[in-house]
Design a protein around this motif. Structure first.
Motif, PDB file in Angstrom:
ATOM      1  N   ALA A  14       1.028  -1.064   0.032  1.00  0.00           N
ATOM      2  CA  ALA A  14      -0.142  -0.059   0.053  1.00  0.00           C
ATOM      3  C   ALA A  14       0.936   1.371  -0.064  1.00  0.00           C
ATOM      4  N   LEU A  15       1.973   0.956   0.573  1.00  0.00           N
ATOM      5  CA  LEU A  15       2.790   2.356   0.558  1.00  0.00           C
ATOM      6  C   LEU A  15       3.524   2.882  -0.746  1.00  0.00           C
ATOM      7  N   SER A  16       3.696   1.257  -1.377  1.00  0.00           N
ATOM      8  CA  SER A  16       4.260   1.714  -2.834  1.00  0.00           C
ATOM      9  C   SER A  16       3.260   2.228  -3.593  1.00  0.00           C
ATOM     10  N   LEU A  17       2.084   1.789  -3.473  1.00  0.00           N
ATOM     11  CA  LEU A  17       0.894   2.525  -4.394  1.00  0.00           C
ATOM     12  C   LEU A  17       0.730   3.934  -4.005  1.00  0.00           C
ATOM     13  N   ALA A  18       1.028   4.094  -2.459  1.00  0.00           N
ATOM     14  CA  ALA A  18       0.687   5.544  -2.129  1.00  0.00           C
ATOM     15  C   ALA A  18       1.703   6.551  -2.729  1.00  0.00           C
ATOM     16  N   TYR A  21       0.793   6.844  -6.363  1.00  0.00           N
ATOM     17  CA  TYR A  21      -0.636   7.309  -6.721  1.00  0.00           C
ATOM     18  C   TYR A  21      -0.602   8.852  -7.366  1.00  0.00           C
ATOM     19  N   PRO A  22      -1.488   8.664  -8.407  1.00  0.00           N
ATOM     20  CA  PRO A  22      -2.523   7.935  -8.870  1.00  0.00           C
ATOM     21  C   PRO A  22      -2.313   6.866  -9.920  1.00  0.00           C
ATOM     22  N   ALA A  23      -0.964   6.605 -10.391  1.00  0.00           N
ATOM     23  CA  ALA A  23      -0.342   5.790 -11.375  1.00  0.00           C
ATOM     24  C   ALA A  23      -0.470   4.359 -10.840  1.00  0.00           C
ATOM     25  N   LEU A  24      -0.479   3.281 -11.670  1.00  0.00           N
ATOM     26  CA  LEU A  24      -0.699   2.154 -11.748  1.00  0.00           C
ATOM     27  C   LEU A  24       0.622   1.440 -11.545  1.00  0.00           C
ATOM     28  N   LEU A  25       0.655   0.624 -10.693  1.00  0.00           N
ATOM     29  CA  LEU A  25       2.163  -0.261 -10.408  1.00  0.00           C
ATOM     30  C   LEU A  25       1.654  -1.774 -10.614  1.00  0.00           C
ATOM     31  N   SER A  26       2.474  -2.477 -11.335  1.00  0.00           N
ATOM     32  CA  SER A  26       2.241  -3.802 -11.513  1.00  0.00           C
ATOM     33  C   SER A  26       2.829  -4.697 -10.505  1.00  0.00           C
ATOM     34  N   GLY A  52     -11.760  -2.778  -1.080  1.00  0.00           N
ATOM     35  CA  GLY A  52     -12.036  -1.428  -1.486  1.00  0.00           C
ATOM     36  C   GLY A  52     -10.951  -0.482  -1.406  1.00  0.00           C
ATOM     37  N   ILE A  53      -9.649  -1.228  -0.873  1.00  0.00           N
ATOM     38  CA  ILE A  53      -8.677  -0.179  -0.688  1.00  0.00           C
ATOM     39  C   ILE A  53      -7.792   0.035  -1.915  1.00  0.00           C
ATOM     40  N   VAL A  54      -7.847  -1.046  -2.777  1.00  0.00           N
ATOM     41  CA  VAL A  54      -7.005  -0.793  -3.990  1.00  0.00           C
ATOM     42  C   VAL A  54      -7.857  -1.169  -5.332  1.00  0.00           C
ATOM     43  N   ARG A  55      -7.643  -0.741  -6.425  1.00  0.00           N
ATOM     44  CA  ARG A  55      -8.480  -1.112  -7.498  1.00  0.00           C
ATOM     45  C   ARG A  55      -7.361  -1.695  -8.860  1.00  0.00           C
ATOM     46  N   THR A  65      -3.685   0.424  -8.179  1.00  0.00           N
ATOM     47  CA  THR A  65      -3.746   1.547  -7.544  1.00  0.00           C
ATOM     48  C   THR A  65      -4.521   1.738  -6.557  1.00  0.00           C
ATOM     49  N   LEU A  66      -4.214   2.965  -5.499  1.00  0.00           N
ATOM     50  CA  LEU A  66      -5.294   3.026  -4.463  1.00  0.00           C
ATOM     51  C   LEU A  66      -6.505   3.360  -5.125  1.00  0.00           C
ATOM     52  N   ALA A  67      -7.841   2.986  -4.436  1.00  0.00           N
ATOM     53  CA  ALA A  67      -9.128   3.505  -4.792  1.00  0.00           C
ATOM     54  C   ALA A  67      -9.291   4.857  -4.344  1.00  0.00           C
TER      55      ALA A  67
END
Length: 151
Positions: A14-18, A21-26, A52-55, A65-67
Motif C-alpha cells: 500500500a505504501l508503494s501504491l501511495a 498514486y494515482p499511477a498504476l503499479l504492476s 475497496g482499498i485498491v483497484r 492503484t489505491l482506490a
C-alpha cells in the motif's frame, strides 16, 4: 501486538501504491521494490481489492492503484483488510471476553490495548507514513526512551 507477514506485506504494498498514486503499479514492480514473493503479494492485493482499498486494471498497461487518495487510507484499514480485527483474545474481540474471580477486570485491559493500537494505526494515513510526517502523538511515542528497547 503481532503483525503478520500478510499484514506487513499489505502495508508495504500500500505504501508503494501511495508513493506512485494515482499511477498504476504492476505486481512485478511492487514485488521487486519491496523484495516480496509475487504470488503472495497477488493474494494480499486481492484482499485489498475486496476491501475497496485498491483497484485493479487489466491489460498490458494494467496494474494496481489505491482506490482513494493516500491521505484517506489508514494503516489500520490496510491491516484489517488482510488480517481482520486488530486485537483478539483467543479468537474473541476484547469486549466479548468474560472472566471470573481475580481476572474479572481483564476485559477492560484488553479493550484498552485495542484502543491504544487504534490510536496509532487508525490515525496514521498512507500519505503520512510515506512522507515520514507522522502525527505528533505518534512521534511522542517513538521518542520515548524505552520505545526502541526490546522486552
Amino acid at each position: 501486538m503481532q503483525i503478520s507477514a500478510r499484514g506487513d506485506y499489505a502495508v508495504r504494498a500500500a505504501l508503494s501504491l501511495a508513493t506512485a498514486y494515482p499511477a498504476l503499479l504492476s505486481t512485478q514492480a511492487i514485488a521487486a521494490e519491496q523484495d516480496m514473493p509475487r504470488k503472495f503479494l497477488e493474494a494480499v492485493l486481492a484482499d485489498l481489492r475486496r476491501a475497496g482499498i485498491v483497484r485493479a486494471q487489466r491489460g498490458a498497461e494494467g496494474g494496481y492503484t489505491l482506490a482513494r487518495p493516500p491521505r484517506e487510507v489508514t494503516i489500520g484499514q490496510v491491516l484489517r483488510a488482510v488480517d481482520g480485527p486488530l486485537a483478539g483474545v483467543r479468537g474473541l474481540r476484547p469486549e466479548q471476553t468474560r472472566y471470573e474471580g481475580a481476572a474479572e477486570n481483564l476485559p477492560r485491559l484488553w479493550v484498552a490495548v485495542r484502543a491504544a493500537v487504534r490510536q496509532v494505526v487508525d490515525e496514521v494515513s498512507l500519505a503520512e507514513m510515506a512522507s515520514g510526517k507522522l502525527p505528533g502523538h505518534v512521534r511522542k511515542l517513538i521518542a520515548r526512551p524505552d520505545a526502541w528497547e526490546p522486552r
